[in-house]
Structures are given as structure tokens and as C-alpha cells.
Design a protein around this motif. Structure first.
Motif, short mmCIF file in Angstrom:
data_model
loop_
_atom_site.label_atom_id
_atom_site.label_comp_id
_atom_site.label_asym_id
_atom_site.label_seq_id
_atom_site.Cartn_x
_atom_site.Cartn_y
_atom_site.Cartn_z
N SER A 1 0.82 -1.22 0.00
CA SER A 1 0.00 0.00 0.00
C SER A 1 0.85 1.26 0.00
O SER A 1 0.38 2.33 -0.37
CB SER A 1 -0.95 0.01 1.20
N PHE B 1 -8.08 4.11 2.87
CA PHE B 1 -7.54 4.61 4.12
C PHE B 1 -8.48 5.63 4.72
O PHE B 1 -9.19 6.32 3.98
CB PHE B 1 -6.22 5.36 3.87
N ARG C 1 -12.78 8.74 1.99
CA ARG C 1 -11.63 7.84 2.12
C ARG C 1 -10.56 8.24 1.11
O ARG C 1 -10.87 8.74 0.02
CB ARG C 1 -12.03 6.38 1.84
N GLU D 1 -4.92 8.74 8.29
CA GLU D 1 -4.08 7.62 8.71
C GLU D 1 -3.20 7.12 7.56
O GLU D 1 -3.55 7.27 6.40
CB GLU D 1 -4.95 6.47 9.23
N GLU D 2 -2.06 6.52 7.93
CA GLU D 2 -1.12 6.03 6.92
C GLU D 2 -1.31 4.57 6.57
O GLU D 2 -0.87 4.14 5.50
CB GLU D 2 0.31 6.27 7.39
N GLU D 3 -1.92 3.80 7.46
CA GLU D 3 -2.13 2.38 7.16
C GLU D 3 -3.53 2.17 6.61
O GLU D 3 -4.49 2.80 7.06
CB GLU D 3 -1.93 1.53 8.42
N PRO D 4 -3.64 1.30 5.62
CA PRO D 4 -4.97 1.08 5.02
C PRO D 4 -5.91 0.41 6.02
O PRO D 4 -5.49 -0.36 6.87
CB PRO D 4 -4.68 0.16 3.83
#
Length: 158
Positions: free
Chosen positions: A12, A48, A36, A52-55
Motif C-alpha cells: 500500500s 484509508f 476515504r 491515517e497512513e495504514e490502510p
């Protein structure tokens, strides 16, 4: 298909073919459209929370159908669960068309069909199999599925 979560997070973070903030509604009853960040990386569509940086999720774009709902939205449904649709709302009709086109072209099956088409065309024009030099010309994944096959070159006169 199983995926390692760390590998998906790493994927990602790779450069994306497309990325945009858009409205997205999940497939569950009662889901509402939420803003999103959506990223297309190879044949995965990651989504995401915008801060935030993480999916929070990923869709593997294989065995799915992409359909335009209206001028600025489209859905993705998987063939084995056609009633479960993910809805995406774009900012413009042009953006919607670009996303639909890119998602369709991201699937392995689309790329495989293109490879077979161009392989056949090159063979027709040159008489040579372009995959032969890589030693993969006989692999079944590169064969035409409708019974047509490239004829091997006659090398007896060489």
C-alpha cells in the motif's frame, strides 16, 4: 487467497497508479458514504481513513465487475458475491471514467488477455513467438483459451 498483513501494508506504500480522496460506502446494509483516500496499486485497491497512513482495507481487483452508477459514481462487485457492492463517489464525471478504466485494466486477467493478443499479433506479423526468447512460450497461462495456439516455428531448416 491469503495475504500477509505486513506485505499488504508494504504494498500500500508503493507508488500508486491512481490516488484520490473520494466518498466510499462498504457492502454491508446500513453502511454510509465516508470520505476515504483510495489508492490503486497494481491490482489492489487500498482505502484509508484520510488522516491515517495504514490502510483500513484492500480489494483484490480480480473476478470483479465495475459498473458506473451515475455520472460521478461507480460500484465494484465480486462475481462470487454480486449482491455485495462497494460504492465510490468521485468529484467529476471525468474522474469517475478514469477510475473505472484504470480499475478494469488493473486485473491480472486483463493483462493476460492483452499479452496473448499482442503475442498473437507479433507472431502473425513476424512469424516468431516473442515469448520464446524467455523460455516461457509453452506455459499454459500464456496460451489462448479458445483452442487456438501459436504454431511452433519449423526449425528443421536452420
Amino acid at each position: 487467497m491469503r495475504f500477509n498483513e505486513k506485505e499488504l501494508v508494504s504494498l500500500s506504500r508503493q507508488p500508486s497508479e491512481m490516488a484520490a480522496e473520494m466518498g466510499m460506502r462498504g457492502p454491508k446494509k446500513g453502511d454510509v458514504v465516508k470520505k476515504r483516500l483510495v489508492k490503486l496499486v497494481v491490482n489492489f485497491l487500498f482505502y484509508f481513513r484520510t488522516d491515517e497512513e495504514e490502510p483500513i482495507g484492500a480489494l483484490l481487483l480480480e473476478q470483479c465487475r465495475v459498473e458506473r452508477e451515475d455520472s460521478q459514481s461507480f460500484t465494484i462487485a465480486f462475481l462470487d458475491e454480486a449482491e455485495r457492492k462497494y460504492l465510490f463517489e468521485c468529484d467529476s464525471e471525468e474522474q469517475c471514467g478514469e477510475w473505472i478504466d484504470s480499475i478494469i485494466k488493473a486485473s491480472y486477467e486483463f493483462m493476460r488477455k492483452n499479452l496473448i493478443f499482442y503475442r498473437t499479433e507479433i507472431h502473425r506479423l513476424t512469424g516468431k513467438d516473442p515469448l520464446e526468447q524467455y523460455g516461457i512460450s509453452d506455459e499454459t497461462r500464456f496460451q489462448v483459451s479458445n483452442g487456438l495456439q501459436l504454431m511452433p516455428r519449423d526449425t528443421s531448416s536452420l
